[in-house]
Motif scaffolding. Structure first.
Motif: not given
Length: 317
Positions: A180, A190-191, A193, A198-202, A204, A237
């Motif tokens: 990651h 963002y993180r 994978d 794929t990216s997701e908000l880690l 804000e 997180q």
């Protein structure tokens, strides 16, 4: 102003290593032969300092203060000191080419005596801030002309892959683990994978200007975040601002301390010798301070210094 490079180790005692216009020092001892303004780095065992002078690689033993090895290497203009893998058998450098001043990446391997055994160009475009993965087998970096990808170079297989992300808001990325990557995009961190792309908000953070984003840092233990002048605690997180920071910072390897540069802007006025009246001009001075992980002041390291770069001495000596 002094050009200060702080090289520090905190293990019960505080030992600071630095350089001014006269050369590099450890305590009160002057290290001979390291040119003024040279970017230096530690080998992972904490026993040697490494640096380039022109296109010659130098390796200096800390205990004896002697250069144990130097060798001309296949490189144009190295812009930074060697960036070592965790096992101490490889390092990567950013070399600047003429006439376009492209930042290319070149990988070197060394034997147990740190003699260079091979080198190869692994990226021939504008690469920034290469980062070693925790297991020391991969390098992550971004290209200023291809800001919608993170590039991963696998040292064991000599392969380069690109992984799509949101358009970068910063040229700096960090490894969270071997699979990651953390990066900045507009409203947060963002993180990515690497196994699924794929990216997701880690975390804000809200929108921040680009210059601030290039100075963001996650502590080695991933419990603290420095971003846009703030020190944040990371829990589940989520982030909570617990203090302020100024400009350049550098975390200790265990995440317990960080060095910080404090900027002072002022003005000085002097009387004109012939016309009368005063002439005023602005002044900038920099102080280096040591803080704990919560932003509490521990000690003043240096005052009224110039350009600053940090490199903490590894713990495995």
């Amino acid at each position: 102003y002094l050009l200060i490079f702080i090289l520090a180790l905190i293990q019960g005692n505080q030992d600071f290593y630095y350089a001014d216009q006269n050369g590099y020092y450890m305590g009160n001892t002057l290290f001979p032969g390291i040119p003024y303004g040279t970017s230096v780095s530690w080998t992972p065992d904490g026993k040697h300092i490494t640096y380039f002078q022109d296109s010659i690689l130098f390796i200096m033993n800390v205990a004896t203060q002697q250069v144990i090895y130097y060798e001309p290497v296949d490189v144009d203009f190295p812009s930074f000191a060697p960036n070592w893998s965790q096992d101490g058998r490889s390092f990567v450098i950013e070399e600047v080419t003429e006439p376009d001043y492209t930042e290319r990446l070149r990988l070197f391997t060394v034997d147990e005596a740190y003699h260079v055994t091979s080198s190869q160009l692994i990226y021939d475009s504008d690469a920034f801030f290469p980062q070693w993965s925790p297991d020391g087998t991969q390098l992550a970096f971004v290209d200023s002309f291809a800001a919608s990808s993170v590039y991963i170079y696998d040292v064991t297989s000599n392969t380069l892959t690109s992984h799509p992300i949101n358009v970068l808001s910063s040229f700096r990325v960090y490894w969270l683990d071997n699979d990651h990557i953390a990066y900045v995009w507009e409203d947060g961190i963002y993180r990515l994978d690497l196994t699924t792309d794929t990216s997701e908000l880690l975390y804000e953070t809200g929108y921040n200007p680009l210059p601030a984003r290039n100075h963001w840092q996650i502590s080695p233990d991933q419990t603290r975040l420095i971003f846009d002048g703030g020190l944040y605690a990371i829990t589940n997180q989520e982030i909570e601002r617990i203090g302020d920071v100024d400009s350049v910072t550098a975390w200790s390897p265990d995440g317990e301390y960080f060095l910080m540069v404090v900027t002072h802007i002022g003005a000085t006025c002097v009387e004109h010798p012939t016309r009368g009246g005063s002439q005023c001009y602005s002044t900038v001075s920099l102080d280096i301070v040591l803080n704990d992980r919560n932003g509490n002041h521990i000690s003043d390291v240096a005052q009224d210094v110039g350009i600053v770069n940090f490199a903490w001495r590894p713990h495995s000596m």
